[in-house]
Design an enzyme around this catalytic site. Structure first.
Site, PDB file in Angstrom:
ATOM      1  N   THR A 126      -4.231  -3.192   1.821  1.00 43.35           N
ATOM      2  CA  THR A 126      -3.236  -3.099   2.880  1.00 43.35           C
ATOM      3  C   THR A 126      -2.842  -4.451   3.463  1.00 43.35           C
ATOM      4  O   THR A 126      -3.703  -5.264   3.799  1.00 43.35           O
ATOM      5  CB  THR A 126      -3.754  -2.196   4.014  1.00 43.35           C
ATOM      6  OG1 THR A 126      -4.105  -0.920   3.455  1.00 43.35           O
ATOM      7  CG2 THR A 126      -2.694  -2.003   5.082  1.00 43.35           C
ATOM      8  N   LYS A 151       2.366  -2.081   5.721  1.00 41.89           N
ATOM      9  CA  LYS A 151       2.626  -1.389   6.977  1.00 41.89           C
ATOM     10  C   LYS A 151       3.845  -2.014   7.646  1.00 41.89           C
ATOM     11  O   LYS A 151       3.895  -3.237   7.843  1.00 41.89           O
ATOM     12  CB  LYS A 151       1.416  -1.499   7.903  1.00 41.89           C
ATOM     13  CG  LYS A 151       0.164  -0.805   7.386  1.00 41.89           C
ATOM     14  CD  LYS A 151       0.294   0.701   7.450  1.00 41.89           C
ATOM     15  CE  LYS A 151      -1.025   1.392   7.144  1.00 41.89           C
ATOM     16  NZ  LYS A 151      -0.934   2.861   7.288  1.00 41.89           N
ATOM     17  N   ASP A 176       4.622   1.912   4.085  1.00 42.02           N
ATOM     18  CA  ASP A 176       4.172   2.934   5.032  1.00 42.02           C
ATOM     19  C   ASP A 176       4.646   2.622   6.447  1.00 42.02           C
ATOM     20  O   ASP A 176       4.048   1.798   7.143  1.00 42.02           O
ATOM     21  CB  ASP A 176       2.646   3.031   5.003  1.00 42.02           C
ATOM     22  CG  ASP A 176       2.124   4.179   5.852  1.00 42.02           C
ATOM     23  OD1 ASP A 176       2.945   4.959   6.367  1.00 42.02           O
ATOM     24  OD2 ASP A 176       0.893   4.300   5.996  1.00 42.02           O
ATOM     25  N   LYS A 247      -6.099  13.397   2.762  1.00 42.73           N
ATOM     26  CA  LYS A 247      -7.198  12.707   3.439  1.00 42.73           C
ATOM     27  C   LYS A 247      -8.216  13.758   3.860  1.00 42.73           C
ATOM     28  O   LYS A 247      -7.850  14.781   4.444  1.00 42.73           O
ATOM     29  CB  LYS A 247      -6.698  11.941   4.665  1.00 42.73           C
ATOM     30  CG  LYS A 247      -5.761  10.794   4.329  1.00 42.73           C
ATOM     31  CD  LYS A 247      -5.233  10.128   5.599  1.00 42.73           C
ATOM     32  CE  LYS A 247      -4.291   8.975   5.265  1.00 42.73           C
ATOM     33  NZ  LYS A 247      -3.636   8.410   6.471  1.00 42.73           N
ATOM     34  N   CYS A 275      -7.291   7.488   3.260  1.00 39.56           N
ATOM     35  CA  CYS A 275      -8.440   7.500   4.148  1.00 39.56           C
ATOM     36  C   CYS A 275      -8.060   6.873   5.485  1.00 39.56           C
ATOM     37  O   CYS A 275      -6.992   6.268   5.625  1.00 39.56           O
ATOM     38  CB  CYS A 275      -9.615   6.732   3.546  1.00 39.56           C
ATOM     39  SG  CYS A 275      -9.345   4.937   3.412  1.00 39.56           S
ATOM     40  N   ASP A 297      -5.594   5.130  -2.056  1.00 40.33           N
ATOM     41  CA  ASP A 297      -5.579   4.217  -0.911  1.00 40.33           C
ATOM     42  C   ASP A 297      -6.885   4.395  -0.153  1.00 40.33           C
ATOM     43  O   ASP A 297      -6.942   5.072   0.871  1.00 40.33           O
ATOM     44  CB  ASP A 297      -4.364   4.517  -0.025  1.00 40.33           C
ATOM     45  CG  ASP A 297      -4.292   3.613   1.192  1.00 40.33           C
ATOM     46  OD1 ASP A 297      -4.884   2.525   1.168  1.00 40.33           O
ATOM     47  OD2 ASP A 297      -3.639   4.014   2.192  1.00 40.33           O
TER      48      ASP A 297
END
Length: 330
Positions: A126, A151, A176, A247, A275, A297
Site C-alpha cells: 500500500t 489510497k 482505493d 475480509k 484485511c 491485499d
C-alpha cells in the site's frame, strides 16, 4: 467437554502512519481470542472497525456474552446463528477453526483444499494517502513489487496516481478511494485509469450510493468492499461491480468468508482477499481464501513495528507463510 475462553484487547504500534481518506492509524487495535480444550489451544484475532460501529470494548462484550456456550462446546455452525457477521464473530470463528484442526490432527490445507505447502502470495503493497510528491517517494520504494494499492481521496487523485505510476511503472495497480468519490469522478477518471494501466478500482462510492453503479460499464473492473460483507449481500450488489473484496472481519470469520467466495464465483464475480491493519494472526486464516483469489491485499502485518512471533513475512511484495504451528495446523 470443557473449554476455557480468554479474550483480550491488544495494541500493535505501526512502524509508520497509515493514511486513508477516513483518517490516520498509528497502531493496530485488535481483539485476541484463545479457546483451550485440555492442552490444545485455538487462537483467533479480529480488528473492530469504527466504520461498522465496532470497537474493542463492544467486540469483547459480544464475545463474553457467548462464554457459557463456547466453554460448553459451541461449534462454528452454531456460532453463525449466535453472533452476527463482524469482527467479534471472526475472532471466535478462527479460534474454533484452529482448535478443531489441532484436535483432529489436520490442517487448513486439507480442510479447504488449498495447496500444501502454502505458497507465497503476491500481495498488494500500500501507498498511503499523502501529497503527490510524498506518494511518489513511497511508490519508488515499491517499484519492483508485483502489485501496488494506492489510497486516494477527492483532493487530487489524478496528480497522486500520475506520481505513483511515474515512480513505479511496472507493478499492477489497485486504486482505493475508500468510498470518497462521487459517480462523476468515477466517470471522469476512466480515461486516466486506462492511461495509467490501473487493474482495479476498489469501492469508489459510499456503500449507500451503490445504485449509481447499476448499468455502468467501467473501463476497468470495480471491486465492492464496504458494500459486501456476507453471501446474502450479493443479491443487492449492482452489476457495476465485477469483483468482491472478502475480509474475514466483515464476513465474521473464515467459515462465512469461504461461503461468500463460493457464492461470488458462482455468479461470475472475481474474488479479492483483503484485511485490516492487523497482526499475522488475522492473516493466517485468510490464506485459505487468498490462495484462490484474483487479487490479494494482505499486507496488514507488514505495517507493524513488531508482529507476533512466527507470523508472516514480506519479501519484495510477496507474503511468505507463517512458521509451522502458528495457526491452522500448517
Amino acid at each position: 467437554m470443557h473449554r476455557t475462553l480468554t479474550v483480550l484487547g491488544e495494541v500493535f504500534p505501526l512502524a509508520t502512519p497509515f493514511r486513508i481518506s477516513r483518517g490516520v492509524k498509528t497502531a493496530a487495535e485488535v481483539v485476541t481470542v484463545t479457546i483451550a480444550q485440555g492442552d490444545v489451544i485455538g487462537r483467533g484475532e479480529c480488528v473492530p472497525y469504527p466504520r461498522y460501529g465496532e470497537s474493542v470494548d463492544s467486540s469483547i462484550a459480544a464475545i463474553e456474552r457467548l462464554r457459557p456456550a463456547l466453554e460448553s462446546g459451541m461449534g462454528r455452525q452454531e456460532l453463525l446463528d449466535a453472533l452476527s457477521a463482524g469482527a467479534a464473530r471472526n475472532a471466535v470463528d478462527c479460534a474454533l477453526w484452529d482448535l478443531e484442526l489441532k484436535l483432529a490432527g489436520s490442517d487448513i490445507a486439507a480442510a479447504t483444499g488449498i495447496a500444501r505447502p502454502l505458497r507465497p502470495l503476491a500481495t498488494a503493497m500500500t501507498v498511503g494517502l499523502d501529497t503527490p510528491d510524498a506518494m511518489e517517494r513511497a511508490a519508488a520504494v515499491l517499484s519492483q513489487v508485483p502489485l501496488i494499492k494506492v489510497k486516494v481521496d477527492r483532493g487530487e487523485p489524478a496528480a497522486q496516481l500520475r506520481a505513483v505510476r511515474a515512480a513505479a511503472p511496472q507493478p499492477r495497480m489497485i486504486v482505493d478511494p475508500n468510498e470518497s468519490w462521487t459517480m462523476a469522478e468515477v466517470s471522469d477518471l476512466q480515461g486516466l485509469m486506462r492511461e495509467l494501466r490501473i487493474d482495479l478500482l476498489e469501492q469508489p462510492l459510499p456503500a449507500h450510493e451503490d445504485a449509481e453503479l447499476g448499468g455502468f460499464k467501467s473501463a476497468i473492473p470495480i471491486a465492492a468492499d464496504e458494500s459486501i460483507h456476507v453471501a446474502a449481500d450479493l443479491d443487492g450488489l449492482p452489476d457495476g461491480y465485477r469483483v468482491v473484496n472478502i475480509k474475514l472481519d466483515k464476513a465474521g470469520g473464515l467459515t462465512a468468508a469461504l461461503g461468500l467466495a463460493a457464492a461470488a464465483r458462482a455468479r461470475g464475480l472475481e474474488v479479492m482477499t483483503g484485511c485490516m491493519i492487523c497482526s499475522s494472526l488475522s492473516i493466517a486464516p485468510a490464506w485459505a481464501v487468498a490462495a484462490g483469489s484474483a487479487f490479494v491485499d494482505l499486507d496488514g502485518p507488514l505495517w507493524l513495528s513488531a508482529d507476533r512471533d512466527g507470523g508472516v513475512t514480506g519479501d519484495n511484495g510477496h507474503l511468505l507463510p507463517p512458521r509451522p504451528g502458528f495457526w491452522g495446523g500448517i
